[in-house]
Design a protein around this motif. Structure first.
Motif, mmCIF file in Angstrom:
data_model
loop_
_atom_site.group_PDB
_atom_site.id
_atom_site.type_symbol
_atom_site.label_atom_id
_atom_site.label_comp_id
_atom_site.label_asym_id
_atom_site.label_seq_id
_atom_site.Cartn_x
_atom_site.Cartn_y
_atom_site.Cartn_z
ATOM 1 N N HIS A 196 0.753 -0.982 0.218
ATOM 2 C CA HIS A 196 0.451 -0.239 0.556
ATOM 3 C C HIS A 196 0.740 1.201 -0.013
ATOM 4 O O HIS A 196 1.542 1.659 0.505
ATOM 5 N N ALA A 197 0.598 2.081 -0.627
ATOM 6 C CA ALA A 197 1.604 3.364 -1.158
ATOM 7 C C ALA A 197 0.702 5.125 -1.578
ATOM 8 O O ALA A 197 -0.092 4.948 -1.481
ATOM 9 N N ILE A 198 1.395 5.433 0.401
ATOM 10 C CA ILE A 198 1.063 6.856 0.592
ATOM 11 C C ILE A 198 1.747 7.700 -0.055
ATOM 12 O O ILE A 198 3.129 7.592 0.220
ATOM 13 N N VAL A 199 1.557 9.179 -0.811
ATOM 14 C CA VAL A 199 2.206 9.745 -1.689
ATOM 15 C C VAL A 199 2.272 11.101 -1.368
ATOM 16 O O VAL A 199 1.778 11.618 -0.970
ATOM 17 N N THR A 200 3.460 12.059 -1.309
ATOM 18 C CA THR A 200 3.462 13.322 -0.956
ATOM 19 C C THR A 200 4.098 14.598 -1.972
ATOM 20 O O THR A 200 4.886 13.829 -2.249
ATOM 21 N N SER A 201 3.414 15.448 -2.268
ATOM 22 C CA SER A 201 4.133 16.306 -2.830
ATOM 23 C C SER A 201 3.106 17.472 -2.382
ATOM 24 O O SER A 201 2.360 17.575 -1.991
ATOM 25 N N ARG A 202 3.782 18.556 -2.626
ATOM 26 C CA ARG A 202 3.521 20.210 -2.403
ATOM 27 C C ARG A 202 2.510 20.520 -4.209
ATOM 28 O O ARG A 202 1.954 21.911 -4.086
ATOM 29 N N ASP A 203 2.620 20.004 -4.998
ATOM 30 C CA ASP A 203 1.948 20.089 -6.446
ATOM 31 C C ASP A 203 0.903 19.388 -6.452
ATOM 32 O O ASP A 203 1.566 17.642 -7.073
ATOM 33 N N ASP A 204 -0.128 19.708 -7.470
ATOM 34 C CA ASP A 204 -1.564 18.477 -6.854
ATOM 35 C C ASP A 204 -1.057 18.225 -8.443
ATOM 36 O O ASP A 204 -2.228 16.990 -8.370
ATOM 37 N N LYS A 206 1.406 16.565 -9.157
ATOM 38 C CA LYS A 206 2.077 15.847 -9.663
ATOM 39 C C LYS A 206 1.211 14.768 -8.943
ATOM 40 O O LYS A 206 1.004 13.302 -9.017
ATOM 41 N N LEU A 207 0.521 15.219 -7.743
ATOM 42 C CA LEU A 207 -0.075 13.985 -7.117
ATOM 43 C C LEU A 207 -1.045 13.473 -7.677
ATOM 44 O O LEU A 207 -1.482 11.915 -8.150
ATOM 45 N N GLU A 208 -1.783 13.939 -8.325
ATOM 46 C CA GLU A 208 -2.801 13.713 -9.231
ATOM 47 C C GLU A 208 -2.660 11.741 -10.249
ATOM 48 O O GLU A 208 -2.738 11.178 -10.616
ATOM 49 N N ARG A 209 -1.236 12.584 -11.074
ATOM 50 C CA ARG A 209 -0.438 11.715 -11.649
ATOM 51 C C ARG A 209 0.116 10.081 -10.704
ATOM 52 O O ARG A 209 0.084 9.128 -11.252
ATOM 53 N N ALA A 210 0.519 10.579 -9.776
ATOM 54 C CA ALA A 210 0.972 9.133 -8.826
ATOM 55 C C ALA A 210 -0.004 8.716 -8.664
ATOM 56 O O ALA A 210 -0.478 7.420 -8.565
ATOM 57 N N ALA A 334 14.922 22.716 -11.132
ATOM 58 C CA ALA A 334 13.547 23.915 -10.620
ATOM 59 C C ALA A 334 12.523 23.164 -9.404
ATOM 60 O O ALA A 334 11.688 23.340 -9.573
ATOM 61 N N GLY A 335 13.134 22.168 -10.105
ATOM 62 C CA GLY A 335 12.070 20.613 -9.642
ATOM 63 C C GLY A 335 10.378 20.454 -9.876
ATOM 64 O O GLY A 335 9.554 19.825 -9.611
ATOM 65 N N ALA A 336 10.625 20.765 -11.850
ATOM 66 C CA ALA A 336 9.278 20.917 -12.130
ATOM 67 C C ALA A 336 8.875 19.266 -12.285
ATOM 68 O O ALA A 336 7.734 19.295 -13.044
ATOM 69 N N GLN A 337 10.123 18.865 -12.685
ATOM 70 C CA GLN A 337 9.813 17.364 -13.528
ATOM 71 C C GLN A 337 8.978 15.955 -13.255
ATOM 72 O O GLN A 337 8.646 16.790 -11.617
ATOM 73 N N PHE A 338 8.385 15.680 -13.186
ATOM 74 C CA PHE A 338 8.040 14.594 -13.653
ATOM 75 C C PHE A 338 8.390 13.217 -13.127
ATOM 76 O O PHE A 338 7.741 12.861 -14.649
ATOM 77 N N GLY A 339 9.524 12.735 -13.427
ATOM 78 C CA GLY A 339 10.334 11.901 -13.299
ATOM 79 C C GLY A 339 12.223 11.679 -14.043
ATOM 80 O O GLY A 339 11.760 13.505 -13.411
ATOM 81 N N LYS A 340 12.285 10.792 -14.897
ATOM 82 C CA LYS A 340 13.177 11.537 -15.210
ATOM 83 C C LYS A 340 13.441 12.802 -16.769
ATOM 84 O O LYS A 340 12.734 12.326 -17.131
#
Length: 346
Positions: A196-204, A206-210, A334-340
Motif C-alpha cells: 500500500h503506497a501513500i505519496v506526498t508532494s506540494r503539487d496537486d 503531481k499527486l494526481e499523476r501519482a 527547478a523541481g518541475a519534472q515528473f520523472g527523469k
C-alpha cells in the motif's frame, strides 16, 4: 589521440562552467567494455557537481553524467555475456572487487568505489569504458532513455525498499516528494511488490499523476500536516516504511508518521542534512533509521529480472540534446519534472 563530444565541467559554480565539446575518447583496457552512449538521465548529484563538488575527489575537466545506456562498441574476444552492437545499460559504481565488502557482495560499501560522473569521467559523452561486470543487457522493449534511468533511481529505490526496509506485500509505505526519480521508482516498485503506497508532494498535478499510476493515497504537504494526515489514513497506526530523500524539511514528519518499530530509509538530503535527531522518539518507539546509497550488482540483476515482465517502466519527463544540457539542468533544479530528465547522445 581520438576525441569525442562530451559535456564536462571546467569548474564549479553554475551553468557557466558546463561545456560541450571535444574530450579524449577513452581507451578500453583488458576486462573492460567500451560503450557507445545513446542516452543518459540527470540526477541531483549532477547539480551538486556543477555547483560545488565539495567532498568528492575528482579532477577538472570532469565529464558529467552518472547513469546511461548505449551499445557495446568493443569488448574482449572471450567476453562471454556481451557482444558488439548489444544494447546495454551501466551500473555506475566501480568497486575494487577484493576488499571485505566486495567479497561479501556489498561493493557499494567498497572503500575505494568510484562513481561515473563523480570520481571519474561520466556518461554525458559519446563513449565510456568500464569493467564488464558493470555493463548489463537492456530489458527488451525499453528505450535507451528508459534503460538509462534504471541505473541510479530504480536501483536506489530497489535497495531502499527490498534490501534495507525488506518491504512486505501487506505493509504500507510513505513516499515523500513524488515526481522525483527515486520517489517515482519507489512508488512503482512498492506497487509491483503488492504494498500500500501513500505519496506526498506540494503539487496537486503531481499527486494526481501519482494516483493514476497506482498510488493509494496522496497528501499535499503544502496544505496538510503530513504526519497527521498519515495517522488519519492509517487509523492512528502509522506506516511501516518511510522512503525519504528530502532531508531536514520532512524529517520531523517522517519520524511522526512511522509506526512503532517501523523503518525510515533515507538516501538524500536536498533540503539539509542536519535535522533534529529526536533520539527519545527513536529509542522509545524503537524505530529503525536506515541509510542507503545506490545498489549492488546483484541488486541490479534482481531489478532487471523484475523489469523483464514489463510492469516496471521508468517515467521520462523530457528529453534533451547534449547541447541543451544547461536548460535540462535548470529543469531538474527547478523541481518541475515528473520523472527523469533525459539527455540524448545520438
Amino acid at each position: 589521440m581520438e576525441t569525442m563530444r562530451a559535456a564536462y565541467l571546467t569548474g564549479h559554480g553554475g551553468n557557466e562552467v558546463v561545456c560541450v565539446g571535444p574530450r579524449p575518447r577513452p581507451v578500453r583496457a583488458p576486462g573492460e567494455v567500451l560503450v557507445r552512449m545513446r542516452a543518459a538521465t540527470l540526477n541531483r548529484v549532477d547539480l551538486y557537481m556543477r555547483d560545488s563538488g565539495a567532498g568528492i575527489t575528482h579532477r577538472l575537466p570532469q565529464i558529467m553524467g552518472i547513469d546511461g545506456a548505449g551499445t557495446v562498441e568493443e569488448a574482449d574476444a572471450d567476453e562471454p555475456l556481451l557482444q558488439v552492437g548489444q544494447r546495454v545499460l551501466l551500473h555506475p559504481g566501480i568497486s575494487c572487487g577484493r576488499c571485505e565488502f566486495c567479497a561479501r557482495g556489498e561493493g557499494v560499501l567498497c572503500g575505494t568505489v568510484s562513481y561515473l560522473g563523480e570520481h571519474r569521467d561520466g556518461t554525458l559523452a559519446q563513449y565510456v569504458s568500464l569493467p564488464a561486470r558493470n555493463v548489463f543487457p537492456m530489458p527488451e522493449g525499453f528505450s535507451f532513455e528508459e534503460a538509462a534511468a534504471l541505473g541510479v533511481n530504480h536501483l536506489t529505490a530497489w535497495r531502499m525498499l527490498f534490501s534495507k526496509a525488506r518491504l512486505q506485500p501487506w505493509e504500507t509505505v510513505l513516499i515523500f516528494g513524488i515526481g522525483g526519480g527515486v520517489s517515482l521508482a519507489a512508488l512503482q516498485l512498492a506497487k509491483w511488490a503488492g504494498a500500500h503506497a501513500i505519496v506526498t508532494s506540494r503539487d496537486d498535478a503531481k499527486l494526481e499523476r501519482a494516483l493514476a499510476m497506482g498510488a493509494d493515497q496522496a497528501i499535499n504537504g503544502a496544505r496538510e500536516d503530513v504526519a497527521k494526515a498519515v495517522l488519519k489514513l492509517t487509523g492512528g497506526r502509522g506506516v511501516d516504511v518511510v522512503i525519504e530523500n528530502v532531508g531536514a524539511a520532512v524529517w520531523g514528519s517522517a519520524m511522526r508518521a512511522v509506526v512503532r518499530g517501523g523503518r525510515i530509509v533515507t538516501c538524500g538530503a536536498t533540503s539539509g542534512d542536519q535535522p533534529p535527531a529526536d533520539l527519545r522518539r527513536i529509542f522509545i518507539r524503537q524505530l529503525n533509521i536506515l541509510g542507503s546509497t545506490l545498489g549492488d550488482l546483484h541488486e541490479m540483476n534482481a531489478l532487471l529480472r523484475a523489469c523483464a515482465g514489463g510492469a516496471i517502466r521508468p517515467v521520462i519527463d523530457s528529453s534533451w540534446t547534449l547541447d541543451e544540457l544547461p536548460a535540462a539542468l535548470d529543469r531538474l533544479e527547478a523541481g518541475a519534472q515528473f520523472g527523469k530528465v533525459a539527455v540524448r547522445l545520438e
